[in-house]
Design a protein around this motif. Structure first.
Motif, PDB file in Angstrom:
ATOM      1  N   VAL A 489       0.932  -1.195   0.147  1.00 40.74           N
ATOM      2  CA  VAL A 489       0.010  -0.015   0.061  1.00 40.74           C
ATOM      3  C   VAL A 489       0.957   1.158  -0.211  1.00 40.74           C
ATOM      4  N   ASP A 490       0.302   2.497  -0.426  1.00 38.42           N
ATOM      5  CA  ASP A 490       0.979   3.771  -0.372  1.00 38.42           C
ATOM      6  C   ASP A 490       0.827   4.243   1.042  1.00 38.42           C
ATOM      7  N   GLN A 491       1.231   5.587   0.970  1.00 39.43           N
ATOM      8  CA  GLN A 491       1.148   6.324   2.200  1.00 39.43           C
ATOM      9  C   GLN A 491      -0.079   6.587   2.732  1.00 39.43           C
ATOM     10  N   ARG A 492      -1.161   6.459   1.615  1.00 39.44           N
ATOM     11  CA  ARG A 492      -2.609   6.644   2.047  1.00 39.44           C
ATOM     12  C   ARG A 492      -3.429   5.526   2.325  1.00 39.44           C
ATOM     13  N   LEU A 493      -2.580   4.354   2.092  1.00 42.56           N
ATOM     14  CA  LEU A 493      -2.972   3.061   2.430  1.00 42.56           C
ATOM     15  C   LEU A 493      -3.711   2.224   1.248  1.00 42.56           C
ATOM     16  N   LYS A 494      -3.792   2.986   0.133  1.00 44.56           N
ATOM     17  CA  LYS A 494      -4.364   2.576  -1.011  1.00 44.56           C
ATOM     18  C   LYS A 494      -3.588   1.380  -1.734  1.00 44.56           C
ATOM     19  N   VAL A 495      -3.948   0.394  -2.050  1.00 44.33           N
ATOM     20  CA  VAL A 495      -3.356  -0.997  -2.742  1.00 44.33           C
ATOM     21  C   VAL A 495      -2.800  -0.318  -4.040  1.00 44.33           C
TER      22      VAL A 495
END
Length: 537
Positions: A489-495
């Motif tokens: 995931v990225d820093q915004r918790l998006k896969v």
């Protein structure tokens, strides 16, 4: 719901009503603007032992509320399998855990930020710890008051637990009244997620107050089968409930909050994971994501048992019919006494080497003793202190064994795989033994039962760790945040690599933080809620 098997539609579908999922359900449904569906594979949290702090011992092997996973044979532990209890009930592991409220060190979060994870430094996350918290001692620079999550001091005077704190001071470990304040180092009493002697799971503190909202729907006994995709966009969730396959569509996002084992398992079942593994199980690949299930970490503990000279331990209460009944009545009437014991009464954080910047060992002290957690207490008076290495280097993996969602995943943790990990335990046990031999504990201690006075050399201590070491129940990092090829995931918790899908739970931690994982998981969900609502606007 879902009459005639029509797919119901919601703005957000959350998979897993655990430490993180209940927080999301509360925050995302709060303004009434968005419809939210919360899916939980387990039942409602009606089991009476969930609400009694000491009840965690009774839930240890309770299949109805616990996934009861096992690791594969662990090479570093003489090929033993290690039991992995995980909550399968509203509140998830916050309904069956040891209740300790420990956030970790400031340095943990700054390390996450230094690895390129902007927005995850200590100064970034502190407001979310405070937002969640209803601190019994009141709010200050480090603590919040009036949040959903009660954080309380222990409601039972225990001379043994106090003596441990004094003994630590006698060997040079300073007394620390607040492990979650300016610094973690020192010895003191743990605070717990309880209110007036009752467990405060996220089901109780976050979900219950939100249940009256018409835009929040909760389905229990609903096992997610897979996340559904429209091309590369997550469009909903298929789940099985009462033998029926149902579908819930997500207009905005699917939020996976199933924990460090079940989140990567669900992604892999849904076609997001290592392509070779998915093909092996006949699963169509939506995204080749080799990091899903990679980098698993867990805290290990090694327990020292001491025979007590006085009948002041919980063993003496539980093994005595009259004292046992009195303790039950006291709890029923006042919510006080030994039934309020969490999985650590007092404890300590210290460094095994002066060259370390912060403590690498946590001690959990308990005024009782047993061969194995969740099993019968010893017939003699005894107490326990366990050594836990806070930042293990060892990493493992989680992989599905089957395309069937009801088949438990393959869990490999690789405890004690590195020299630093092995050394930390040997040195940690030596320091703990000094504390246990200090004058403050002299009048209580008859002698060490396990491992016993003969176990002294490095080799013998390491052998004891391999024979008896077990988990502290803190798996993380199987869907970790980052910018590298194995980050999920990225820093915004998006896969990364798909749309409309986030992971929000302990699996996103880049590595283990230095303490118990429940409080940080709740913080992650608080922060995620803000990001999700921001993105929706």
């Amino acid at each position: 719901m879902n009459k005639n098997n029509d797919a119901a539609e919601f703005d957000y579908v959350i998979v897993g009503a655990g430490s993180a999922g209940c927080v999301l359900a509360n925050r995302l449904s709060a303004d009434g603007k968005y419809s939210v569906l919360l899916l939980e594979a387990g039942p409602k949290d009606t089991n009476i032992w969930i609400h009694v702090p000491l009840g965690y011992g009774k839930l240890f092997k309770e299949k109805s509320v616990n996934w009861m996973y096992q690791t594969e044979p662990e090479p570093g532990l003489n090929g033993r399998q290690v039991f992995q209890p995980r909550g399968k009930v509203l509140g998830g592991s916050s309904s069956i855990n040891g209740l300790l409220y420990v956030r970790g060190q400031h340095e943990d979060y700054d390390r996450w930020r230094q690895r390129g994870n902007a927005g995850w430094g200590y100064d970034d996350v502190l407001p979310y710890f405070r937002k969640a918290e209803d601190q019994q001692r009141g709010g200050d620079k480090y603590h919040g008051a009036g949040g959903p999550l009660p954080v309380s001091d222990w409601r039972h005077h225990d001379p043994l637990s106090e003596a441990f704190v004094h003994a630590a001071a006698e060997v040079g470990i300073p007394t620390n009244p607040d492990f979650n304040g300016a610094t973690q180092e020192g010895a003191g009493f743990f605070q717990t997620t309880t209110r007036r002697g009752r467990r405060a799971s996220t089901a109780r503190s976050y979900l219950r107050p939100a249940l009256t909202r018409s835009n929040l729907h909760v389905e229990t006994s609903a096992l997610a089968q897979r996340v559904l995709f429209d091309g590369k966009r997550a469009s909903g969730v298929a789940y099985r409930q009462n033998g029926q396959l149902r579908t819930a569509k997500a207009r905005k996002e699917v939020l996976v909050s199933s924990g460090a084992y079940n989140s990567p398992q669900l992604l892999q079942l849904s076609g997001v994971g290592p392509a070779d593994l998915l093909k092996q199980h006949g699963i169509e690949v939506v995204l080749d994501a080799p990091g899903v299930g990679n980098d698993l970490q867990d805290h290990m503990q090694v327990r020292i048992v001491t025979r007590c000279a006085q009948t002041v331990t919980l063993n003496d209460v539980i093994n005595h019919p009259v004292r046992r009944v009195m303790a039950g009545l006291r709890y029923a009437a006042l919510r006080k006494g030994p039934l309020t014991i969490a999985a650590g009464t007092s404890g300590a954080f210290f460094k095994t080497s002066p060259r370390l910047a912060s403590p690498d060992i946590q001690i959990h002290f308990l005024p009782f003793s047993t061969d194995k957690m969740g099993e019968k207490l010893h017939p003699f008076s005894g107490f326990t202190a366990s050594v836990c290495q806070l930042r293990p280097e060892s990493r493992g993996s989680l992989k599905i064994r089957s395309a069937d969602p009801s088949v438990p995943p393959e869990i490999r943790i690789n405890y004690l795989a590195t020299e630093i990990d092995r050394r930390a335990f040997i040195d940690g046990i030596r320091i703990l033994r000094k504390i246990l031999a200090a004058p403050a504990l002299k009048s209580y201690s008859v002698g060490e039962v396990d491992p016993g006075a003969k176990v002294v050399s490095d080799d013998d201590l390491l052998d004891f760790c391999r024979r008896t070491g077990s988990t502290v129940y803190h798996p993380t990092s199987t869907c970790r945040i980052g910018n590298d090829a194995l980050a999920v995931v990225d820093q915004r918790l998006k896969v990364r690599g798909v749309e409309g899908l986030r992971v929000v739970d302990a699996s996103v931690m880049p590595d283990l933080m230095s303490g118990n994982t429940n409080a940080p998981t709740i913080m992650i969900a608080e922060k995620a809620s803000d990001m999700i609502l921001e993105d929706a606007r």
